[in-house]
Write a protein that holds these residues in place. Sequence first.
Motif, PDB file in Angstrom:
ATOM      1  N   TYR A 265      -2.860   2.698  -1.188  1.00 44.48           N
ATOM      2  CA  TYR A 265      -2.890   2.960   0.209  1.00 44.48           C
ATOM      3  C   TYR A 265      -2.021   1.749   1.084  1.00 44.48           C
ATOM      4  N   ILE A 266      -2.109   0.630   0.691  1.00 44.15           N
ATOM      5  CA  ILE A 266      -1.489  -0.250   1.341  1.00 44.15           C
ATOM      6  C   ILE A 266       0.023  -0.302   1.037  1.00 44.15           C
TER       7      ILE A 266
ATOM      8  N   SER B 279       8.564  -3.085   2.371  1.00 47.34           N
ATOM      9  CA  SER B 279       8.161  -3.032   0.959  1.00 47.34           C
ATOM     10  C   SER B 279       6.801  -3.849   0.955  1.00 47.34           C
ATOM     11  N   ILE B 280       5.964  -3.638   0.033  1.00 47.25           N
ATOM     12  CA  ILE B 280       4.619  -4.251   0.260  1.00 47.25           C
ATOM     13  C   ILE B 280       4.667  -5.755   0.125  1.00 47.25           C
TER      14      ILE B 280
ATOM     15  N   MET C 269      -1.815  -6.922   4.802  1.00 47.38           N
ATOM     16  CA  MET C 269      -2.542  -6.519   3.749  1.00 47.38           C
ATOM     17  C   MET C 269      -4.106  -6.054   3.907  1.00 47.38           C
ATOM     18  N   GLU C 270      -4.639  -7.168   4.278  1.00 47.74           N
ATOM     19  CA  GLU C 270      -6.230  -7.185   4.426  1.00 47.74           C
ATOM     20  C   GLU C 270      -6.623  -6.121   5.612  1.00 47.74           C
TER      21      GLU C 270
ATOM     22  N   GLN D 206      -9.038  -2.829   4.678  1.00 45.02           N
ATOM     23  CA  GLN D 206     -10.100  -2.417   5.196  1.00 45.02           C
ATOM     24  C   GLN D 206     -10.192  -0.886   5.697  1.00 45.02           C
ATOM     25  N   GLU D 207      -8.996  -0.623   6.072  1.00 48.39           N
ATOM     26  CA  GLU D 207      -8.603   0.917   6.276  1.00 48.39           C
ATOM     27  C   GLU D 207      -8.932   1.943   5.244  1.00 48.39           C
ATOM     28  N   SER D 208      -8.483   1.485   4.230  1.00 45.31           N
ATOM     29  CA  SER D 208      -8.767   2.038   2.992  1.00 45.31           C
ATOM     30  C   SER D 208     -10.308   2.194   2.679  1.00 45.31           C
TER      31      SER D 208
END
Length: 266
Positions: free
Chosen positions: A234-235, A245-246, A254-255, A259-261
């Motif tokens: 998801y991130i 890109s991640i 990222m955090e 938390q959204e996920s």
Amino acid sequence: MQRKDEKLKQFERLLSIMETLRANCSWNKSQTFESLRTMTIEETYELSDAILKNKTEEIKKELGDLIFHTIFYSSIAEEENIFDISDVLKAASDKMEFRHPHVFSNDTTITGEDISDNWEKIKLKEKGRPQSILAGVADSLPPIIKAAAMQDKARGIGFDWKNREDVWEKLKEEQDEFEEEIKAMPDTLEAKQRAEEELGDFLFSTINVSRLYGINADTALNKACDKFKRRFTYIEDRAKEMGKSIDKLSIEEMEEFWQESKKKQL
């Protein structure tokens, strides 16, 4: 009766296919116990994965692969005059009848509870010779499964906690010992080996806790890995939406996405 005939027909068909392959396929003719071993392990994990994901069609296919492997090993052994599939099936039948006298004997004094309480003792008697209770736990098992199997076998002869709640103190003790080693650990091989040993004790105790409370540690960890994969993916997806890109995301971003996920129950 008709369904039983169909089962026997399909089993005979698979035996015939195996004979044809061993006679006419160069790849199948070249296989040995050793060459099949890693493939069998792979098939077992594929079955495990299908079970955890409740994919019944895949479970059926993977069970078929494992049955075929059983016939494959038996065919190789038969060619070398060691044993054949009938010997394999007879051994399995003999074992099950011996281990379930409350079902297959006329002794009405034996109960299912007696068998459950003395399972490991019955298995030792079956071997016909003294050996370690833990001898039946394969060294090549994945460590989590191996630990749980050892603990269960020890439980079978009474080596277990009287009250399962008492195990929590042991877990805390192992955690404290690991933490002490980590905090005091200088950058030496010997210190890392001590910390590794304490970590092993802590993990072993964690698996013991899960066993005592009826939780399969291997299944639990597999589900945790799947959950981590979903949330991490998801991130990555959110990063793509931002045109990044991640590895270009900040730890705060990222955090936030993590938390959204969780809120999305991924």
